[in-house]
Design a protein around this motif. Structure first.
Motif, PDB file in Angstrom:
ATOM      1  N   ILE A  31       1.054  -1.062   0.176  1.00  0.00           N
ATOM      2  CA  ILE A  31      -0.592  -0.087  -0.070  1.00  0.00           C
ATOM      3  C   ILE A  31       0.960   1.351  -0.690  1.00  0.00           C
ATOM      4  O   ILE A  31       0.342   2.311  -0.617  1.00  0.00           O
ATOM      5  N   ALA A  32       2.089   1.652   0.784  1.00  0.00           N
ATOM      6  CA  ALA A  32       2.398   2.249   0.603  1.00  0.00           C
ATOM      7  C   ALA A  32       3.345   3.032  -0.635  1.00  0.00           C
ATOM      8  O   ALA A  32       3.817   3.933  -0.423  1.00  0.00           O
ATOM      9  N   ALA A  33       3.917   1.217  -0.921  1.00  0.00           N
ATOM     10  CA  ALA A  33       4.191   1.580  -2.868  1.00  0.00           C
ATOM     11  C   ALA A  33       3.328   2.378  -3.724  1.00  0.00           C
ATOM     12  O   ALA A  33       3.368   1.959  -4.926  1.00  0.00           O
ATOM     13  N   ARG A  34       1.643   2.041  -3.175  1.00  0.00           N
ATOM     14  CA  ARG A  34       0.898   2.173  -4.561  1.00  0.00           C
ATOM     15  C   ARG A  34       0.504   1.677  -5.235  1.00  0.00           C
ATOM     16  O   ARG A  34       0.274   1.242  -5.918  1.00  0.00           O
ATOM     17  N   HIS A  35       1.007   0.095  -4.647  1.00  0.00           N
ATOM     18  CA  HIS A  35       0.927  -0.929  -5.963  1.00  0.00           C
ATOM     19  C   HIS A  35      -0.615  -2.447  -5.170  1.00  0.00           C
ATOM     20  O   HIS A  35      -0.250  -2.920  -4.222  1.00  0.00           O
ATOM     21  N   TRP A  36      -1.830  -1.453  -4.852  1.00  0.00           N
ATOM     22  CA  TRP A  36      -2.527  -1.801  -4.087  1.00  0.00           C
ATOM     23  C   TRP A  36      -3.095  -3.262  -4.816  1.00  0.00           C
ATOM     24  O   TRP A  36      -4.815  -3.675  -4.713  1.00  0.00           O
ATOM     25  N   TRP A  37      -3.268  -3.414  -6.034  1.00  0.00           N
ATOM     26  CA  TRP A  37      -3.832  -4.556  -6.692  1.00  0.00           C
ATOM     27  C   TRP A  37      -2.959  -5.712  -6.603  1.00  0.00           C
ATOM     28  O   TRP A  37      -1.640  -6.101  -7.147  1.00  0.00           O
ATOM     29  N   LEU A  38      -3.153  -6.907  -5.471  1.00  0.00           N
ATOM     30  CA  LEU A  38      -2.004  -8.561  -5.745  1.00  0.00           C
ATOM     31  C   LEU A  38      -2.902  -9.220  -6.813  1.00  0.00           C
ATOM     32  O   LEU A  38      -4.577  -9.237  -6.633  1.00  0.00           O
TER      33      LEU A  38
END
Length: 117
Positions: A31-38
């Motif tokens: 979330i901190a890296a703005r990679h919200w989608w797994l």
């Protein structure tokens, strides 16, 4: 590049190369890296799905690997294999397909793909 972004980029590269999983990012790092989608894949039916990590009720320090049992394919239940983690992405599968269709809109029209642009 922040530590979280570097961690996610390294993990994504290892996943793409099908290397052994030596480490796993946390939900908070993604979330901190703005990679919200797994992005996950069912090894049985090969369905790919994207999970929005922002919507999960998980501790931010929980590794994303702890989600694997919870992410088993609903189509393959009751004996579904464990989900395979593919990558962390700032975009959902639908967003990427939408952009691909926008770039190749003539192909989408010929193929009969119906997207709202």
């Amino acid at each position: 590049m922040t530590d979280a972004e570097h961690l996610i980029a390294t993990w994504n590269a290892r996943q793409e190369a099908h290397m052994p999983m030596l480490f796993s990012p946390t939900v908070g790092a993604a979330i901190a890296a703005r990679h919200w989608w797994l992005w996950v894949r069912c090894p049985a039916c090969r369905t790919i799905n994207a999970i929005d990590l922002r919507m999960l009720d998980r501790h931010p320090d929980a590794a994303i690997t702890c989600l694997i049992p919870w992410l088993s394919c609903r189509s393959c239940r009751p004996h579904a294999p464990f989900a395979e983690l593919m990558r962390l992405s700032p975009r959902s599968i639908a967003d990427e397909m939408h952009d691909e269709c926008r770039c190749g809109w003539q192909f989408c029209l010929l193929a009969g793909v119906n997207f709202r642009l």
